[in-house]
Design an enzyme around this catalytic site. Structure first.
Site, PDB file in Angstrom:
ATOM      1  N   GLU A 216      33.836  52.162  43.021  1.00  0.00           N
ATOM      2  CA  GLU A 216      34.809  51.584  42.080  1.00  0.00           C
ATOM      3  C   GLU A 216      35.890  50.804  42.632  1.00  0.00           C
ATOM      4  O   GLU A 216      36.530  51.357  43.608  1.00  0.00           O
ATOM      5  CB  GLU A 216      35.466  52.599  40.998  1.00  0.00           C
ATOM      6  CG  GLU A 216      36.187  52.134  39.804  1.00  0.00           C
ATOM      7  CD  GLU A 216      36.681  53.235  39.198  1.00  0.00           C
ATOM      8  OE1 GLU A 216      37.617  52.725  38.239  1.00  0.00           O
ATOM      9  OE2 GLU A 216      36.628  54.311  39.383  1.00  0.00           O
TER      10      GLU A 216
ATOM     11  N   ASP B  83      36.498  41.033  50.191  1.00  0.00           N
ATOM     12  CA  ASP B  83      36.566  40.962  48.740  1.00  0.00           C
ATOM     13  C   ASP B  83      37.534  39.724  48.563  1.00  0.00           C
ATOM     14  O   ASP B  83      38.434  39.425  49.262  1.00  0.00           O
ATOM     15  CB  ASP B  83      37.595  42.338  48.320  1.00  0.00           C
ATOM     16  CG  ASP B  83      37.665  42.437  46.692  1.00  0.00           C
ATOM     17  OD1 ASP B  83      36.605  42.792  46.157  1.00  0.00           O
ATOM     18  OD2 ASP B  83      38.765  42.039  46.355  1.00  0.00           O
ATOM     19  N   SER B  84      37.084  38.955  47.527  1.00  0.00           N
ATOM     20  CA  SER B  84      37.272  37.544  47.411  1.00  0.00           C
ATOM     21  C   SER B  84      37.296  37.193  45.919  1.00  0.00           C
ATOM     22  O   SER B  84      36.940  37.945  45.066  1.00  0.00           O
ATOM     23  CB  SER B  84      36.314  36.739  48.124  1.00  0.00           C
ATOM     24  OG  SER B  84      34.817  37.034  48.066  1.00  0.00           O
TER      25      SER B  84
ATOM     26  N   GLY C 160      29.136  30.839  42.417  1.00  0.00           N
ATOM     27  CA  GLY C 160      30.183  31.383  41.737  1.00  0.00           C
ATOM     28  C   GLY C 160      31.062  30.316  41.175  1.00  0.00           C
ATOM     29  O   GLY C 160      30.626  29.149  40.510  1.00  0.00           O
ATOM     30  N   TYR C 161      32.434  30.156  41.659  1.00  0.00           N
ATOM     31  CA  TYR C 161      33.427  29.269  41.065  1.00  0.00           C
ATOM     32  C   TYR C 161      33.335  27.878  41.965  1.00  0.00           C
ATOM     33  O   TYR C 161      34.447  27.083  41.652  1.00  0.00           O
ATOM     34  CB  TYR C 161      34.784  29.819  41.098  1.00  0.00           C
ATOM     35  CG  TYR C 161      34.797  30.940  39.977  1.00  0.00           C
ATOM     36  CD1 TYR C 161      34.666  30.957  38.813  1.00  0.00           C
ATOM     37  CD2 TYR C 161      34.912  32.254  40.582  1.00  0.00           C
ATOM     38  CE1 TYR C 161      34.813  32.069  37.949  1.00  0.00           C
ATOM     39  CE2 TYR C 161      34.870  33.569  39.805  1.00  0.00           C
ATOM     40  CZ  TYR C 161      34.892  33.200  38.428  1.00  0.00           C
ATOM     41  OH  TYR C 161      34.927  34.284  37.415  1.00  0.00           O
TER      42      TYR C 161
ATOM     43  N   LYS D 186      31.415  23.669  54.172  1.00  0.00           N
ATOM     44  CA  LYS D 186      32.453  24.591  53.403  1.00  0.00           C
ATOM     45  C   LYS D 186      32.798  25.729  54.412  1.00  0.00           C
ATOM     46  O   LYS D 186      33.971  26.276  54.122  1.00  0.00           O
ATOM     47  CB  LYS D 186      31.500  25.488  52.303  1.00  0.00           C
ATOM     48  CG  LYS D 186      32.084  26.536  51.431  1.00  0.00           C
ATOM     49  CD  LYS D 186      31.406  27.176  50.623  1.00  0.00           C
ATOM     50  CE  LYS D 186      32.040  28.317  49.787  1.00  0.00           C
ATOM     51  NZ  LYS D 186      31.244  29.274  48.828  1.00  0.00           N
TER      52      LYS D 186
HETATM   53  P1  ITT Z   1      30.214  42.832  46.703  1.00  0.00           P
HETATM   54  O1  ITT Z   1      31.548  43.699  46.103  1.00  0.00           O
HETATM   55  O2  ITT Z   1      28.994  43.321  46.660  1.00  0.00           O
HETATM   56  O3  ITT Z   1      30.728  42.146  47.939  1.00  0.00           O
HETATM   57  P2  ITT Z   1      30.746  40.871  44.493  1.00  0.00           P
HETATM   58  O4  ITT Z   1      30.220  39.371  44.103  1.00  0.00           O
HETATM   59  O5  ITT Z   1      31.148  41.909  43.473  1.00  0.00           O
HETATM   60  O6  ITT Z   1      30.123  41.430  45.738  1.00  0.00           O
HETATM   61  P3  ITT Z   1      33.806  40.559  44.802  1.00  0.00           P
HETATM   62  O7  ITT Z   1      34.246  41.942  43.871  1.00  0.00           O
HETATM   63  O8  ITT Z   1      34.454  40.441  46.098  1.00  0.00           O
HETATM   64  O9  ITT Z   1      32.225  40.510  45.368  1.00  0.00           O
HETATM   65  O10 ITT Z   1      33.958  39.374  44.045  1.00  0.00           O
HETATM   66  C1  ITT Z   1      33.805  38.019  44.507  1.00  0.00           C
HETATM   67  C2  ITT Z   1      33.578  37.038  43.409  1.00  0.00           C
HETATM   68  O11 ITT Z   1      34.699  35.954  43.502  1.00  0.00           O
HETATM   69  C3  ITT Z   1      32.367  36.440  43.315  1.00  0.00           C
HETATM   70  O12 ITT Z   1      31.575  37.140  42.438  1.00  0.00           O
HETATM   71  C4  ITT Z   1      32.733  34.725  42.816  1.00  0.00           C
HETATM   72  O13 ITT Z   1      32.657  34.993  41.448  1.00  0.00           O
HETATM   73  C5  ITT Z   1      34.061  34.587  43.546  1.00  0.00           C
HETATM   74  N1  ITT Z   1      34.040  34.078  44.859  1.00  0.00           N
HETATM   75  C6  ITT Z   1      34.333  34.522  46.029  1.00  0.00           C
HETATM   76  N2  ITT Z   1      34.230  33.932  46.879  1.00  0.00           N
HETATM   77  C7  ITT Z   1      33.671  32.773  46.295  1.00  0.00           C
HETATM   78  C8  ITT Z   1      33.262  31.410  46.934  1.00  0.00           C
HETATM   79  O14 ITT Z   1      33.028  31.138  48.283  1.00  0.00           O
HETATM   80  N3  ITT Z   1      32.682  30.485  46.129  1.00  0.00           N
HETATM   81  C9  ITT Z   1      32.636  30.500  44.909  1.00  0.00           C
HETATM   82  N4  ITT Z   1      33.064  31.696  43.997  1.00  0.00           N
HETATM   83  C10 ITT Z   1      33.536  32.798  44.945  1.00  0.00           C
END
Ligand code: ITT
Length: 204
Positions: free
Chosen positions: A41, A75-76, A159-160, A181
């Site tokens: 979590e 975490d991003s 993603g974004y 990138k």
């Molecule tokens: P893990 O926790 O398994 O690593 P996750 O996708 O759930 O995978 P996060 O909780 O860190 O990872 O959420 C990161 C989200 O932020 C990711 O799913 C995208 O929506 C966004 N994100 C992060 N880095 C990005 C990038 O380089 N380009 C575009 N969107 C990004």
């Protein structure tokens, strides 16, 4: 050779991580490739706390199995200033995990338009946590500044990326090649900092 296991289930992130880490010459695998399943979590209140939660969970499993490795997690997310930093640490969960990014991106453009903010400033943030075989850990943060695009553009990245516009390049991060990138991204910046820590720790 030192091995790094990445505690992520996100294939797009993992592809970028591999390219950024390649020059270090360490073996780099995803938790899945190590046969490890983990989905703790993410209840931290910051990118850093959530990166530590994810890395520690896999580190504990690897250690219990006698695997000697550095375990890292990323975490991003995207912080939009006029939306008080949303979606932030909830980036993956924004509007629901299974909602397509075309919908999430359209929604964030709409909310940014409605805010009336002329600047539309935003940033991608990436915290990388690393747990080392000696039991210590480190966390670093990388960012990249940009603005929310008026319309999505580009089909690279994930993603974004299609709504993250870089004013000085005149395109979004989804218009950049992987190499372009990674050279400027939040993930590239965080992992380059972590590589320096590794070099100091193991090669000095
Ligand atoms: P893990 O926790 O398994 O690593 P996750 O996708 O759930 O995978 P996060 O909780 O860190 O990872 O959420 C990161 C989200 O932020 C990711 O799913 C995208 O929506 C966004 N994100 C992060 N880095 C990005 C990038 O380089 N380009 C575009 N969107 C990004």
């Amino acid at each position: 050779m030192m091995k790094i296991i990445f505690a992520t289930g996100n294939k797009d992130k993992m592809a970028e991580i591999r390219e950024i880490m390649e020059d270090l010459g360490y073996e780099c695998s995803s938790m899945k490739e190590e046969g490890i399943e983990s989905d703790p979590e993410e209840n931290g209140t910051s990118f850093e706390e959530n990166a530590v939660i994810k890395a520690q969970a896999v580190y504990d499993i690897a250690k219990a199995r006698g695997i000697e490795a550095i375990v890292m997690a990323d975490d991003s997310g995207l912080e939009i200033d006029c939306l008080n930093g949303e979606p932030g640490i909830y980036s993956a969960r924004y509007l629901g995990r299974d909602v397509p990014y075309s919908v999430k991106n359209a929604d964030l453009i709409k909310r940014t338009d409605e805010s009336g903010d002329p600047d539309r400033t935003a940033r991608f943030v990436c915290a990388v946590a690393a747990f080392f075989p000696d039991g210590t850990h480190e966390v670093v943060r990388g960012t990249v500044e940009g603005v929310v695009a008026h319309t999505p553009s580009g089909n690279r990245g994930f993603g974004y990326d299609p709504i993250f516009f870089l004013p000085d390049r005149g395109c979004t991060t989804a218009d950049l090649t992987n190499e372009e990138k990674n050279a400027i991204s939040h993930r590239g910046n965080a992992l380059r900092m972590m590589k320096e820590i590794l070099v100091k720790k193991y090669h000095s």
